[in-house]
Design a protein around this motif. Sequence first.
Motif, PDB file in Angstrom:
ATOM      1  N   ALA A 237      44.250  26.985  32.240  1.00 30.94           N
ATOM      2  CA  ALA A 237      43.785  26.146  31.138  1.00 30.94           C
ATOM      3  C   ALA A 237      42.282  26.331  30.985  1.00 30.94           C
ATOM      4  CB  ALA A 237      44.124  24.683  31.413  1.00 30.94           C
ATOM      5  N   ALA A 238      41.845  26.700  29.779  1.00 32.61           N
ATOM      6  CA  ALA A 238      40.434  27.002  29.556  1.00 32.61           C
ATOM      7  C   ALA A 238      39.549  25.788  29.799  1.00 32.61           C
ATOM      8  CB  ALA A 238      40.222  27.524  28.133  1.00 32.61           C
ATOM      9  N   ASP A 239      40.046  24.591  29.526  1.00 33.48           N
ATOM     10  CA  ASP A 239      39.203  23.398  29.657  1.00 33.48           C
ATOM     11  C   ASP A 239      39.120  22.860  31.080  1.00 33.48           C
ATOM     12  OD1 ASP A 239      41.838  22.528  29.699  1.00 33.48           O
ATOM     13  OD2 ASP A 239      41.490  20.826  28.362  1.00 33.48           O
ATOM     14  N   SER A 240      40.150  23.062  31.896  1.00 26.82           N
ATOM     15  CA  SER A 240      40.149  22.510  33.258  1.00 26.82           C
ATOM     16  C   SER A 240      40.112  23.585  34.343  1.00 26.82           C
ATOM     17  CB  SER A 240      41.384  21.638  33.481  1.00 26.82           C
ATOM     18  OG  SER A 240      42.560  22.443  33.504  1.00 26.82           O
ATOM     19  N   GLY A 241      40.484  24.820  34.005  1.00 27.39           N
ATOM     20  CA  GLY A 241      40.555  25.888  34.997  1.00 27.39           C
ATOM     21  C   GLY A 241      41.817  25.875  35.833  1.00 27.39           C
ATOM     22  N   GLU A 242      42.725  24.950  35.556  1.00 32.53           N
ATOM     23  CA  GLU A 242      43.954  24.854  36.353  1.00 32.53           C
ATOM     24  C   GLU A 242      44.920  25.970  35.997  1.00 32.53           C
ATOM     25  OE1 GLU A 242      47.559  21.793  37.580  1.00 32.53           O
ATOM     26  OE2 GLU A 242      46.223  21.243  35.941  1.00 32.53           O
ATOM     27  N   CYS A 243      45.497  26.587  37.011  1.00 32.95           N
ATOM     28  CA  CYS A 243      46.531  27.595  36.801  1.00 32.95           C
ATOM     29  C   CYS A 243      47.817  26.874  36.424  1.00 32.95           C
ATOM     30  CB  CYS A 243      46.736  28.448  38.050  1.00 32.95           C
ATOM     31  SG  CYS A 243      47.993  29.736  37.809  1.00 32.95           S
ATOM     32  N   THR A 244      48.312  27.144  35.210  1.00 32.19           N
ATOM     33  CA  THR A 244      49.516  26.476  34.710  1.00 32.19           C
ATOM     34  C   THR A 244      50.763  27.333  34.846  1.00 32.19           C
ATOM     35  OG1 THR A 244      49.069  27.279  32.473  1.00 32.19           O
ATOM     36  CG2 THR A 244      48.167  25.105  33.080  1.00 32.19           C
ATOM     37  N   TYR A 245      50.572  28.621  35.172  1.00 30.60           N
ATOM     38  CA  TYR A 245      51.705  29.520  35.328  1.00 30.60           C
ATOM     39  C   TYR A 245      51.271  30.706  36.180  1.00 30.60           C
ATOM     40  CZ  TYR A 245      55.231  33.028  34.327  1.00 30.60           C
ATOM     41  OH  TYR A 245      56.201  33.978  34.462  1.00 30.60           O
ATOM     42  N   GLY A 246      52.140  31.142  37.057  1.00 32.30           N
ATOM     43  CA  GLY A 246      51.869  32.340  37.842  1.00 32.30           C
ATOM     44  C   GLY A 246      51.861  32.060  39.334  1.00 32.30           C
ATOM     45  N   PRO A 247      51.536  33.085  40.109  1.00 29.98           N
ATOM     46  CA  PRO A 247      51.614  32.976  41.565  1.00 29.98           C
ATOM     47  C   PRO A 247      50.621  31.989  42.176  1.00 29.98           C
ATOM     48  CG  PRO A 247      50.702  35.104  40.923  1.00 29.98           C
ATOM     49  CD  PRO A 247      51.170  34.429  39.672  1.00 29.98           C
ATOM     50  N   CYS A 248      49.602  31.588  41.429  1.00 29.54           N
ATOM     51  CA  CYS A 248      48.628  30.621  41.969  1.00 29.54           C
ATOM     52  C   CYS A 248      48.731  29.279  41.242  1.00 29.54           C
ATOM     53  CB  CYS A 248      47.210  31.180  41.879  1.00 29.54           C
ATOM     54  SG  CYS A 248      46.755  31.781  40.247  1.00 29.54           S
ATOM     55  N   GLU A 249      49.900  28.981  40.683  1.00 31.94           N
ATOM     56  CA  GLU A 249      50.091  27.745  39.923  1.00 31.94           C
ATOM     57  C   GLU A 249      49.602  26.534  40.720  1.00 31.94           C
ATOM     58  OE1 GLU A 249      53.592  25.442  37.402  1.00 31.94           O
ATOM     59  OE2 GLU A 249      53.966  27.435  38.210  1.00 31.94           O
ATOM     60  N   GLY A 250      48.810  25.688  40.039  1.00 34.95           N
ATOM     61  CA  GLY A 250      48.255  24.499  40.679  1.00 34.95           C
ATOM     62  C   GLY A 250      46.849  24.704  41.234  1.00 34.95           C
TER      63      GLY A 250
ATOM     64  N   ASP B  65      46.012  30.698  23.128  1.00 34.89           N
ATOM     65  CA  ASP B  65      46.457  29.303  23.044  1.00 34.89           C
ATOM     66  C   ASP B  65      45.748  28.409  24.062  1.00 34.89           C
ATOM     67  OD1 ASP B  65      48.247  29.944  20.975  1.00 34.89           O
ATOM     68  OD2 ASP B  65      49.828  30.435  22.402  1.00 34.89           O
ATOM     69  N   GLY B  66      44.450  28.595  24.201  1.00 39.88           N
ATOM     70  CA  GLY B  66      43.671  27.740  25.091  1.00 39.88           C
ATOM     71  C   GLY B  66      43.819  28.042  26.571  1.00 39.88           C
ATOM     72  N   GLU B  67      44.357  29.216  26.898  1.00 40.16           N
ATOM     73  CA  GLU B  67      44.516  29.580  28.301  1.00 40.16           C
ATOM     74  C   GLU B  67      43.936  30.967  28.565  1.00 40.16           C
ATOM     75  OE1 GLU B  67      48.198  27.340  30.176  1.00 40.16           O
ATOM     76  OE2 GLU B  67      48.856  28.808  28.679  1.00 40.16           O
ATOM     77  N   VAL B  68      43.229  31.091  29.688  1.00 39.74           N
ATOM     78  CA  VAL B  68      42.703  32.371  30.140  1.00 39.74           C
ATOM     79  C   VAL B  68      43.839  33.087  30.864  1.00 39.74           C
ATOM     80  CG1 VAL B  68      40.968  33.508  31.578  1.00 39.74           C
ATOM     81  CG2 VAL B  68      40.411  31.355  30.430  1.00 39.74           C
ATOM     82  N   ILE B  69      43.977  34.369  30.603  1.00 38.68           N
ATOM     83  CA  ILE B  69      45.079  35.146  31.169  1.00 38.68           C
ATOM     84  C   ILE B  69      44.541  36.147  32.179  1.00 38.68           C
ATOM     85  CG2 ILE B  69      46.990  36.728  30.653  1.00 38.68           C
ATOM     86  CD1 ILE B  69      46.732  35.624  27.697  1.00 38.68           C
ATOM     87  N   CYS B  70      45.117  36.158  33.359  1.00 40.98           N
ATOM     88  CA  CYS B  70      44.813  37.220  34.313  1.00 40.98           C
ATOM     89  C   CYS B  70      45.680  38.412  33.938  1.00 40.98           C
ATOM     90  CB  CYS B  70      45.100  36.785  35.752  1.00 40.98           C
ATOM     91  SG  CYS B  70      44.808  38.125  36.937  1.00 40.98           S
ATOM     92  N   ALA B  71      45.040  39.488  33.522  1.00 38.02           N
ATOM     93  CA  ALA B  71      45.773  40.670  33.059  1.00 38.02           C
ATOM     94  C   ALA B  71      46.520  41.382  34.183  1.00 38.02           C
ATOM     95  CB  ALA B  71      44.813  41.638  32.379  1.00 38.02           C
ATOM     96  N   ASN B  72      46.149  41.137  35.431  1.00 40.65           N
ATOM     97  CA  ASN B  72      46.813  41.830  36.536  1.00 40.65           C
ATOM     98  C   ASN B  72      48.218  41.327  36.803  1.00 40.65           C
ATOM     99  OD1 ASN B  72      43.950  42.602  36.995  1.00 40.65           O
ATOM    100  ND2 ASN B  72      44.892  43.679  38.710  1.00 40.65           N
ATOM    101  N   HIS B  73      48.416  40.006  36.753  1.00 35.44           N
ATOM    102  CA  HIS B  73      49.745  39.500  37.091  1.00 35.44           C
ATOM    103  C   HIS B  73      50.214  38.371  36.179  1.00 35.44           C
ATOM    104  CE1 HIS B  73      46.796  37.350  39.567  1.00 35.44           C
ATOM    105  NE2 HIS B  73      47.531  36.304  39.271  1.00 35.44           N
ATOM    106  N   GLY B  74      49.492  38.106  35.087  1.00 37.23           N
ATOM    107  CA  GLY B  74      49.968  37.169  34.073  1.00 37.23           C
ATOM    108  C   GLY B  74      49.725  35.700  34.350  1.00 37.23           C
ATOM    109  N   ALA B  75      48.933  35.360  35.354  1.00 40.45           N
ATOM    110  CA  ALA B  75      48.638  33.946  35.597  1.00 40.45           C
ATOM    111  C   ALA B  75      47.886  33.370  34.405  1.00 40.45           C
ATOM    112  CB  ALA B  75      47.807  33.779  36.870  1.00 40.45           C
ATOM    113  N   LEU B  76      48.184  32.114  34.076  1.00 39.73           N
ATOM    114  CA  LEU B  76      47.526  31.416  32.972  1.00 39.73           C
ATOM    115  C   LEU B  76      46.697  30.276  33.518  1.00 39.73           C
ATOM    116  CD1 LEU B  76      50.577  31.163  30.521  1.00 39.73           C
ATOM    117  CD2 LEU B  76      48.779  32.914  30.573  1.00 39.73           C
TER     118      LEU B  76
END
Length: 125
Positions: free
Chosen positions: A68-81, A55-66
């Motif tokens: 955004a593919a177009d901006s690179g912003e972490c939208t969910y997870g321990p590094c959000e923002g 859904d347009g987001e790259v997923i870190c398989a280690n801990h589930g961070a998402l």
Amino acid sequence: MPDDMTDDEDDVREAILLKLGGEDDDAEAVVCWLNYCQHMTHIKLDKGSGAPVRDGEVICANHGALFAADSGECTYGPCEGAFLNEVDVRVADGGVYLADDDFEYVGEGPVESDDDLSSSSNVIL
């Protein structure tokens, strides 16, 4: 290469390429990110079989961070923002070319054999 983006292997870093948009899009939009999660920067997003994208987001398989593919912003997870580190590229004549003066292309990384570049092509910078 910027000092904060080096590692212990002769300053060689991997990057991932992501094709944005759908099959029907006229514009060939491609983004390039260094292949490292922002939560734990030694962890690769693409471990060799393609960076997982949903859904347009790259997923870190280690801990589930998402990210955004177009901006690179972490939208969910321990590094959000936080943001993935971008590498400037350009699309011309059907190819993707490094356009970032901070990096030097040194070789191709593993690439899957199908024509879908939405989540798996990576290059070594």
